[in-house]
Design a protein around this motif. Structure first.
Motif, PDB file in Angstrom:
ATOM      1  N   SER A  33     -19.207   2.540  -6.532  1.00  0.00           N
ATOM      2  CA  SER A  33     -19.293   3.946  -6.323  1.00  0.00           C
ATOM      3  C   SER A  33     -20.050   4.033  -8.194  1.00  0.00           C
ATOM      4  O   SER A  33     -18.873   3.878  -9.068  1.00  0.00           O
ATOM      5  N   ASN A  87     -23.975   1.897   2.133  1.00  0.00           N
ATOM      6  CA  ASN A  87     -22.993   0.776   1.968  1.00  0.00           C
ATOM      7  C   ASN A  87     -23.326   0.238   3.305  1.00  0.00           C
ATOM      8  O   ASN A  87     -22.663   0.032   4.207  1.00  0.00           O
ATOM      9  N   ARG A 104     -19.774   5.939   0.937  1.00  0.00           N
ATOM     10  CA  ARG A 104     -18.485   5.053  -0.289  1.00  0.00           C
ATOM     11  C   ARG A 104     -17.853   5.685  -0.719  1.00  0.00           C
ATOM     12  O   ARG A 104     -17.452   7.239   0.212  1.00  0.00           O
TER      13      ARG A 104
END
Lengths: 287, 756
Positions: free
Chosen positions: B611, B704, B712
């Protein structure tokens, strides 16, 4: 531990005098209860004075105001006449803790707690306030300056309580201001603070001034040299510079977790200067 | 982290995900009914209190508990003798044991030495005063640079540094060394047109959760135990406590209370083993609630640090090399997570030549606990300060220079793995195109704007979820993680989405340790990702079973049934003509089709997407007092997919608020005597509401591939950029570049005056 809630000042004084152990007076409790919770004090007797009705009012007296010992800070805010006359003092009361705390906390408690950083005290000293102390031996009137004697200490005898504060009559062209430095906007304690009261004449020249400093010595300071620096001036840059220098010179602070000697000394001058500017503007009629 | 493109969330249309329903725990929390750690009471319970060391480092010569034991109302007193060493060579467990109750020596101010259980709090406190401990003071060290010097007092006997080639022959306070990177930094610096190197320090901070640690524990005469506790991981409480006390895991049931904040600080045990040991000795339930002073002295905090960072760049801003030497104060046992700091330091950038070295250093301070992206805020402060200085000296646009150097899909990260689809460039571009970036700062003296980027790994891990379907069409969803960020709401939403039923039909509860398989701690921003993945898969498991029941009912093949919008339907006209069956209809009839229906899923979720975030801060500095006011603040971060956008925004804002507090005022202050001086919220200054502007949160969604919906973790990254963003804003406002955090008024005023 015992708890008593007398209805009269005389009974409160009697209870304090008769207690062989450690007695504490409870008004708002915003200092005492915290001290008890952290184990710093373990009183044998608590005398709650909030039920003494004579101590819960703000009244006009001798051209000034008498503020009872149990008046919470927020009640000062709500008294329009007091707020208009002593805006600096009311602002000081409104800096203590948070709004919730101010609903309980009292200015007299702030004074008697003896903290050198108490927000209410420099403004009271600048205002030349007196306190009325009632004890077994009678009643006495004392300068606010003489109540605290050092960190956590005051000049009251064990059977005495402060009944009220008196703010004197002030001339029309006067103004006050209190400023403190805290890292946060609220819920904080003064690292250094300054209270200023000034009176001006028709030409805008300062005829009278009282300047006090907090958190820079074991107790609040009233700084004569600061008054001298600005009386007779129109608070020009030179006077402001002299005021700041005199304030810094008067400081006798300590290094601690909240600030260094160097920092407090410097910022005391800055705050004295800024408070004087506001007090002066108020004396000249600014809202 | 390279990922298999396991899931394809792109283009999926969601009904429930992405909306903002009210959280199921909300009413209880705002009406005061929610039961936190201290809200549980057991019949006959005692009150437990802890005696803590006033010394930072000392031998315990003797402990005399006889007077305390003799005090009427005292039911048990324990010392380390009551917790025999069962660690069996497990160093982590041994450290845990030593931290729970000091054995032959105390290692920090606040280290637990003994504990008492009594019929009231006041008797327990009185009993503590009757315990006589004889100490022999040892020299101590609380500063990381001091602790690394030759001749520094060895904390806890010191250690032979791991990760050194060749291994040192002498013990020191450096417990471990870590190194990451690739390329040739000497070559990279030689190619640079500009090289900037600076030293930085950051002070230790506490997670600052409002709820102090609290628990109620009971062990019966038959050895079965229960504990109710405010924790981020009740399975971990079970593992640790059962190991320390020599109990079978199955004999100890742990129930997580509501939690009033943790931020990593409640990932470890503190009072829980003591409460159990006191209960075992007294044969009564024991409740323990820490005071705020104990929380500061005895739990948390994060590491303090000393960091040297050097970055070289070409005139156009392209970074040619980066090098950082990172020293973390690791408390008395190490474990400062400096390795993660060394991995995270340059993770935002695509660097040809990079090297980071991390040193984990013993000091006489409390055992450390994770704090929200642990280690990343400090190293990122250093990196982003130097990056900005290069921008400023080359006269480059802050966002453009970072975009030029930003890592992208396929970049070999500074810590090794090659990135999959990531969002650093997207957050930078969003920041650059946002009105906050282009708008002039509101007029005023000594105002400035700063920006910084940040990275966090995120985690997945062991996860077990169960979903019972009810005959009235509702769903009982159980998972095993304390709800810190609104995960009951988020998981309910994912269950509702997958099953095709309304959000309100799902009731999500946090199961105790006797109910589900093992669940890792609520950490690493893992729960919405990992428990969310498991919830979706459990729903798919339930759907498969429901389709089978429909097939049975209709007498067609199982693979001829599909699930759409909450109903089983024949897959096509060839499958036969049948009215769709709703979840409610199938479950109500399940007694006739094979029995109850439930969905389950167990997984080690390993596709947590990394992230990234970018923050912009506007500040004003009072140059006469050093006080900083935050005027405007915006957070840009990739959420993969925001399940409940309001809670994602809350995470962005909360992380930024904590980071701003760290940047400006929060710090552990130690005296020369090695004692903590500010163990309370008055002098440990977290920001209050009025200290902050409304923090704007901008959510980006780069799915993701490790999660069915693209999620995420979002909880940790937001605390990473603020230290750097604030330092850069203050530099812009004053011309003073602060090398030390916090940038508190006395420190900043001194720096301003030294420059003038």
């Amino acid at each position: 531990m015992r708890f008593a809630a007398p209805a009269t000042v005389e009974e409160a004084v009697r209870l304090l005098g008769a207690e062989p152990g450690h007695a504490k007076v409870l008004a708002g409790g915003s200092d005492l209860i915290v001290q008890m919770k952290t184990g710093r004090v373990e009183p044998d007797l608590i005398v709650d004075i909030k039920r003494i009705s004579a101590m819960r009012t703000i009244t006009a007296e001798a051209g000034g105001f008498r503020i009872g010992a149990c008046v919470p800070c927020l009640a000062m805010e709500e008294n329009a006449s007091l707020k208009a006359t002593w805006p600096g003092l009311v602002e000081a009361a409104r800096l203590i803790g948070s709004t919730q705390i101010q609903g309980r906390a009292t200015l007299v408690g702030n004074l008697c707690n003896g903290s050198p950083a108490a927000d209410g005290v420099p403004a009271l000293v600048a205002a030349n306030a007196k306190v009325r102390i009632v004890g077994a031996k009678g009643t006495r009137e004392v300068d606010v300056l003489d109540v605290p004697t050092g960190p956590g200490k005051n000049s009251l005898a064990r059977d005495e309580i402060v009944e009220s504060i008196h703010l004197p009559a002030r001339s029309a062209h006067s103004g006050d201001c209190y400023l403190r430095h805290t890292p946060r906007t609220e819920m904080d304690i003064a690292v250094v603070s300054a209270g200023v009261f000034v009176t001006v004449d028709g030409a805008g020249t300062i005829t009278h001034a009282r300047v006090s400093l907090g958190a820079v010595a074991p107790k609040v300071l009233l700084v004569e040299a600061c008054s001298k620096a600005i009386v007779g001036t129109k608070l020009d840059a030179k006077a402001l510079g002299a005021l700041a220098a005199a304030a810094s010179a008067a400081c006798k602070p300590i290094d601690d977790k909240r600030g260094t000697v160097e920092y407090r000394t410097k910022v005391a001058g800055v705050l004295a200067r800024r408070a004087a500017e506001t007090a002066y503007a108020r004396a000249k009629g600014a809202k | 982290m390279a990922q298999d493109a396991k899931f394809e969330a792109k283009g999926r249309k969601f009904d429930v995900v992405g909306s903002r329903p009210i959280r199921p725990d909300g009413i209880d929390k705002v009406t005061g009914r929610a039961r936190f750690g201290a809200d549980m009471t057991m019949p006959g319970q005692l009150y437990g209190k802890v005696l803590r060391s006033p010394h930072p480092h000392a031998m315990i010569k003797s402990i005399d508990v006889s007077a305390a034991e003799a005090l009427p109302g005292v039911k048990a007193v324990i010392t380390s003798k009551d917790l025999p060493d069962l660690s069996g060579g497990d160093q982590g467990m041994k450290d845990n044991l030593i931290n729970t109750l000091a054995r032959d020596r105390v290692l920090y101010d606040g280290h637990a030495v003994a504990a008492v259980a009594a019929i009231s709090n006041s008797i327990a406190l009185k009993a503590l005063k009757l315990i006589k401990v004889t100490y022999e003071a040892l020299p101590h060290v609380t500063d990381v640079d001091e602790a690394m010097k030759d001749g520094a007092p060895l904390v806890n006997g010191g250690a032979i540094t791991s990760g050194m080639e060749p291994a040192p022959t002498k013990k020191s306070n450096i417990i471990a060394r870590h190194q990451f990177g690739h390329g040739d930094i000497a070559k990279g610096f030689a190619e640079a047109d500009i090289v900037v190197e600076r030293s930085f320090t950051t002070e230790a901070t506490h997670q600052g959760y409002i709820e102090p640690h609290a628990c109620v524990a009971s062990i019966n005469a038959d050895g079965f135990g229960d504990i109710w506790v405010s924790t981020q991981g009740h399975y971990n409480v079970r593992t640790t406590c059962s190991a320390l006390l020599g109990l079978d895991s199955a004999k100890l049931r742990v129930t997580a209370s509501e939690i009033g904040g943790g931020f990593g600080g409640k990932t470890v045990t503190n009072i829980e083993p003591l409460a159990l040991a006191l209960s075992r000795k007294s044969n009564r339930p024991v409740k323990m609630v820490m005071s705020r002073e104990e929380v500061f002295r005895g739990t948390g905090p994060t590491a303090s640090s000393s960091i040297w960072t050097k970055i070289g760049a070409k005139k156009d801003g392209r970074i040619t090399a980066a090098h950082s030497i990172i020293k973390f104060q690791g408390g008395p046992f190490g474990g400062s997570l400096v390795d993660m700091g060394a991995m995270a330091a340059f993770a935002c950038y695509d660097l040809p030549n990079v090297k980071t070295e991390g040193y984990d250093v013993l000091c006489n301070r409390p055992r450390l606990a994770a704090y929200r992206a642990p280690s990343a805020p400090m190293v990122t402060f250093a990196t982003e300060s130097v990056v900005q200085e290069i921008c400023d000296r080359l006269g480059l646009d802050s966002a453009s220079m970072r975009i030029m150097n930003a890592a992208k899909e396929g970049t070999k990260s500074s810590y090794g793995p090659t990135y999959g689809p990531i969002g650093i460039r997207a957050t930078l571009e969003a920041a650059k195109n946002h009105p906050h970036y282009s708008a002039p700062i509101a007029p005023g003296k000594h105002r400035g704007r700063g920006m910084a980027c940040g990275f966090w790994f995120n985690f997945g891990g062991n996860t077990s979820v169960s979903m019972g379907l009810n005959g009235d069409g509702t769903v009982a969803l159980s998972y095993g993680n304390p709800d810190i960020g609104g995960t009951r709401a988020s998981l309910s939403m994912m269950a509702a989405e997958e099953l095709g039923i309304p959000y309100e039909k799902v009731r999500c509860v946090i199961a105790d340790t006797a109910t589900l398989g093992h669940n890792d701690i609520t950490d690493g921003s893992r729960v919405t990702f990992a428990a969310g993945l498991a919830t979706i898969e459990a729903a798919r498991d339930a759907i498969k079973k429901m389709c089978a029941r429909a097939a049975k009912t209709w007498g067609i093949a199982e693979d001829a049934v599909v699930w759409e919008k909450g109903h089983a339907k024949p897959a096509g006209s060839n499958a036969g003509k049948f009215e769709p069956l709703s979840l409610k209809q199938i479950v109500a009839a399940s007694g006739n089709t094979g029995g109850p229906i439930a969905g389950h899923y167990e997984v080690f979720a390993d596709g947590a997407g990394v992230s990234f975030g970018t923050h912009i801060a506007d500040v004003e500095v009072d140059v006469e007092t050093g006080k900083v006011t935050v005027l405007r603040y915006t957070v840009f971060q990739d959420a993969g997919k925001a399940i409940h956008p309001a809670y994602v925004e809350g995470q962005y804002q909360g992380g930024a608020a904590q980071g701003i507090g760290w940047a400006l005022n929060e710090e552990y202050i130690y005296g020369k005597d090695g004692r903590l001086q500010n163990a309370g919220f008055l002098d440990y200054r977290i920001p209050v509401c009025s200290d902050l502007p409304m923090i704007e949160a901008v959510i980006l969604e780069i799915p993701n591939p490790g999660h069915p919906y693209g999620v995420r973790g979002v909880g940790e990254t937001p605390i990473v950029p603020p230290l750097g963003a604030m330092a850069n804003a203050i530099a812009a406002a004053t011309g003073v570049r602060m090398g030390s955090i916090p940038m508190s008024p006395p420190r900043l005023l001194k720096a301003i005056e030294e420059k003038a």
